[in-house]
Design an enzyme around this catalytic site. Structure first.
Site, PDB file in Angstrom:
ATOM      1  N   SER A  26     -57.565   3.246  -6.891  1.00 16.84           N
ATOM      2  CA  SER A  26     -57.575   2.302  -8.020  1.00 16.84           C
ATOM      3  C   SER A  26     -56.512   2.537  -9.086  1.00 16.84           C
ATOM      4  O   SER A  26     -56.339   1.690  -9.967  1.00 16.84           O
ATOM      5  CB  SER A  26     -58.943   2.315  -8.699  1.00 16.84           C
ATOM      6  OG  SER A  26     -59.847   1.625  -7.900  1.00 16.84           O
ATOM      7  N   LYS A  74     -54.179  -0.222  -9.535  1.00 13.30           N
ATOM      8  CA  LYS A  74     -54.548  -1.445 -10.260  1.00 13.30           C
ATOM      9  C   LYS A  74     -53.734  -1.597 -11.556  1.00 13.30           C
ATOM     10  O   LYS A  74     -53.538  -2.707 -12.043  1.00 13.30           O
ATOM     11  CB  LYS A  74     -56.057  -1.443 -10.566  1.00 13.30           C
ATOM     12  CG  LYS A  74     -56.909  -1.571  -9.289  1.00 13.30           C
ATOM     13  CD  LYS A  74     -58.390  -1.367  -9.562  1.00 13.30           C
ATOM     14  CE  LYS A  74     -59.205  -1.457  -8.273  1.00 13.30           C
ATOM     15  NZ  LYS A  74     -60.612  -1.058  -8.457  1.00 13.30           N
ATOM     16  N   TYR A 114     -55.110  -6.237  -0.884  1.00  9.60           N
ATOM     17  CA  TYR A 114     -55.800  -5.307  -1.788  1.00  9.60           C
ATOM     18  C   TYR A 114     -55.995  -3.926  -1.137  1.00  9.60           C
ATOM     19  O   TYR A 114     -55.732  -2.890  -1.756  1.00  9.60           O
ATOM     20  CB  TYR A 114     -57.152  -5.910  -2.209  1.00  9.60           C
ATOM     21  CG  TYR A 114     -58.041  -4.948  -2.962  1.00  9.60           C
ATOM     22  CD1 TYR A 114     -57.834  -4.688  -4.312  1.00  9.60           C
ATOM     23  CD2 TYR A 114     -59.086  -4.281  -2.323  1.00  9.60           C
ATOM     24  CE1 TYR A 114     -58.633  -3.788  -5.001  1.00  9.60           C
ATOM     25  CE2 TYR A 114     -59.902  -3.381  -3.007  1.00  9.60           C
ATOM     26  CZ  TYR A 114     -59.663  -3.139  -4.344  1.00  9.60           C
ATOM     27  OH  TYR A 114     -60.455  -2.244  -5.020  1.00  9.60           O
ATOM     28  N   TYR A 155     -64.242   2.733 -15.530  1.00 11.04           N
ATOM     29  CA  TYR A 155     -65.461   1.969 -15.221  1.00 11.04           C
ATOM     30  C   TYR A 155     -66.561   2.278 -16.233  1.00 11.04           C
ATOM     31  O   TYR A 155     -66.286   2.289 -17.425  1.00 11.04           O
ATOM     32  CB  TYR A 155     -65.912   2.227 -13.774  1.00 11.04           C
ATOM     33  CG  TYR A 155     -64.765   2.277 -12.832  1.00 11.04           C
ATOM     34  CD1 TYR A 155     -64.011   1.128 -12.587  1.00 11.04           C
ATOM     35  CD2 TYR A 155     -64.365   3.463 -12.223  1.00 11.04           C
ATOM     36  CE1 TYR A 155     -62.917   1.159 -11.744  1.00 11.04           C
ATOM     37  CE2 TYR A 155     -63.270   3.497 -11.377  1.00 11.04           C
ATOM     38  CZ  TYR A 155     -62.555   2.344 -11.145  1.00 11.04           C
ATOM     39  OH  TYR A 155     -61.474   2.386 -10.316  1.00 11.04           O
ATOM     40  N   VAL A 160     -60.641   6.566  -6.505  1.00 16.03           N
ATOM     41  CA  VAL A 160     -61.606   7.327  -5.710  1.00 16.03           C
ATOM     42  C   VAL A 160     -60.944   8.319  -4.739  1.00 16.03           C
ATOM     43  O   VAL A 160     -61.650   9.061  -4.062  1.00 16.03           O
ATOM     44  CB  VAL A 160     -62.624   6.428  -4.948  1.00 16.03           C
ATOM     45  CG1 VAL A 160     -63.567   5.727  -5.890  1.00 16.03           C
ATOM     46  CG2 VAL A 160     -61.928   5.464  -4.004  1.00 16.03           C
TER      47      VAL A 160
HETATM   48  N1  GLN Z   1     -60.228   0.895  -2.599  1.00 14.98           N
HETATM   49  C1  GLN Z   1     -61.351   1.305  -3.392  1.00 14.98           C
HETATM   50  C2  GLN Z   1     -62.454   0.257  -3.355  1.00 14.98           C
HETATM   51  O1  GLN Z   1     -62.163  -0.891  -3.437  1.00 14.98           O
HETATM   52  C3  GLN Z   1     -60.879   1.555  -4.798  1.00 14.98           C
HETATM   53  C4  GLN Z   1     -62.000   1.990  -5.701  1.00 14.98           C
HETATM   54  C5  GLN Z   1     -61.595   3.025  -6.717  1.00 14.98           C
HETATM   55  O2  GLN Z   1     -60.619   3.760  -6.572  1.00 14.98           O
HETATM   56  N2  GLN Z   1     -62.417   3.151  -7.720  1.00 14.98           N
HETATM   57  O3  GLN Z   1     -63.596   0.562  -3.223  1.00 14.98           O
END
Ligand code: GLN
Length: 304
Positions: free
Chosen positions: A63, A66, A188, A240, A258
């Protein structure tokens, strides 16, 4: 103050702690990563560059990407972007569906999965070759030409990506996805599979500490106002439903993934990246948060 010494000391201290977290094995390939990897790299506006541990090993940034996809979309669409995605903290998990239903498919912010899917959709609509163009953008921003997607990780996530598929289809049903959901999901998953090291990340994110200008060749990536807004979003939404706690403990704008990476920025001072794959229950790196908490406490280099 000797920053290198502090980084080394805090690293040694945090390395030894018992992180009770778990690997992100909901993406099967991420469950195969060595849980003991631990790296840190700091890059400052006055050209200090220092790394410890696995700081130059590449990992799945997940993420963290993003922020980069948002920046690319912001450059393309300008303020119109905020008609498609809001800028409020969600207070929910990164993959939550719940707010979309009551908020008509407009995601709370670009850093939860729902928002990042809308950003991916925007990039597909506006780029001729989305995957190549995005990768070239990231390479241009960083000093490293060795940045690539991991097909292995993207495929691993795609094979089990039911929740992201649900999110994408739900948003599509409200009309806030323009393209075919399977194309948006494929893009994505590729974005999330991007592999970079702590050194790559802290060097790349340094322009957000430098009013939107890269340090070396002084390219303007964002205006000052846009830079402020990206940092504000990282501050309020980067972790988050742990964003409040991260501000409380660390006090820096930042973004987690993650894969166990975290990058954080101190405007006008430095960027820092940490990687340790075991995650706390909110999906943020256990040792990463701990390192940054000790680092900003010791150095008093938080924004507060
Ligand atoms: N690719 C992961 C997902 O969509 C990214 C989530 C993350 O890094 N928090 O679940």
């Amino acid at each position: 103050m000797d920053i290198k010494k502090v980084v080394q000391n805090v690293y040694d201290k945090v390395k030894g702690i018992d992180d009770k977290g778990n690997l992100a094995s909901y993406i099967p390939e991420l469950g195969n990563v060595n849980p003991d990897f631990f790296g840190v790299h700091i890059s400052t506006i006055d050209h200090l560059n220092f790394g410890v541990g696995n700081s130059s090993d590449k990992f799945s940034i997940q993420s963290i990407v993003k922020v980069l996809s948002l920046i690319m979309a912001y450059r393309l669409l300008g303020e119109e972007l905020w008609n498609r995605v809001k800028v409020e903290p969600s207070g929910t998990a990164f993959n939550s569906l719940i707010q979309l239903e009551v908020e008509n498919g407009i995601p709370r912010n670009p850093f939860i999965n729902a928002g990042a899917l809308v950003i991916a959709d925007i990039l597909i609509s506006n780029l001729r070759y989305p995957k190549e163009d995005f990768l070239n953008f990231v390479k241009k921003l960083s000093n490293s030409k060795e940045i690539r997607y991991s097909e292995r990780i993207a495929t691993s996530e795609k094979n089990v990506g039911y929740r992201n598929a649900a999110l994408c289809n739900l948003i599509k049903s409200f009309g806030n996805i323009e393209n075919n959901p399977s194309e948006v999901l494929d893009f994505y998953f590729n974005l999330c599979s991007l592999e970079m090291s702590c050194e790559d990340l802290s060097n790349l994110f340094l322009f957000l500490a430098n009013d939107g200008f890269t340090l070396g060749d002084k390219q303007q990536i964002l205006t000052r106002s846009q830079t402020k807004r990206i940092n504000a979003l990282m501050q309020t939404c980067g972790f988050y439903d742990e964003s409040g706690e991260f501000a409380f403990k660390v006090g820096l704008p930042g973004k987690s993934g993650v894969g166990g990476g975290i990058v954080a920025v101190h405007p006008k001072q430095y960027a820092i990246a940490v990687w340790s794959p075991k995650l706390n229950e909110k999906g943020n790196s256990y040792k990463g948060v701990r390192f940054l908490e000790e680092f900003t406490t010791e150095t008093e280099l938080s924004i507060f």
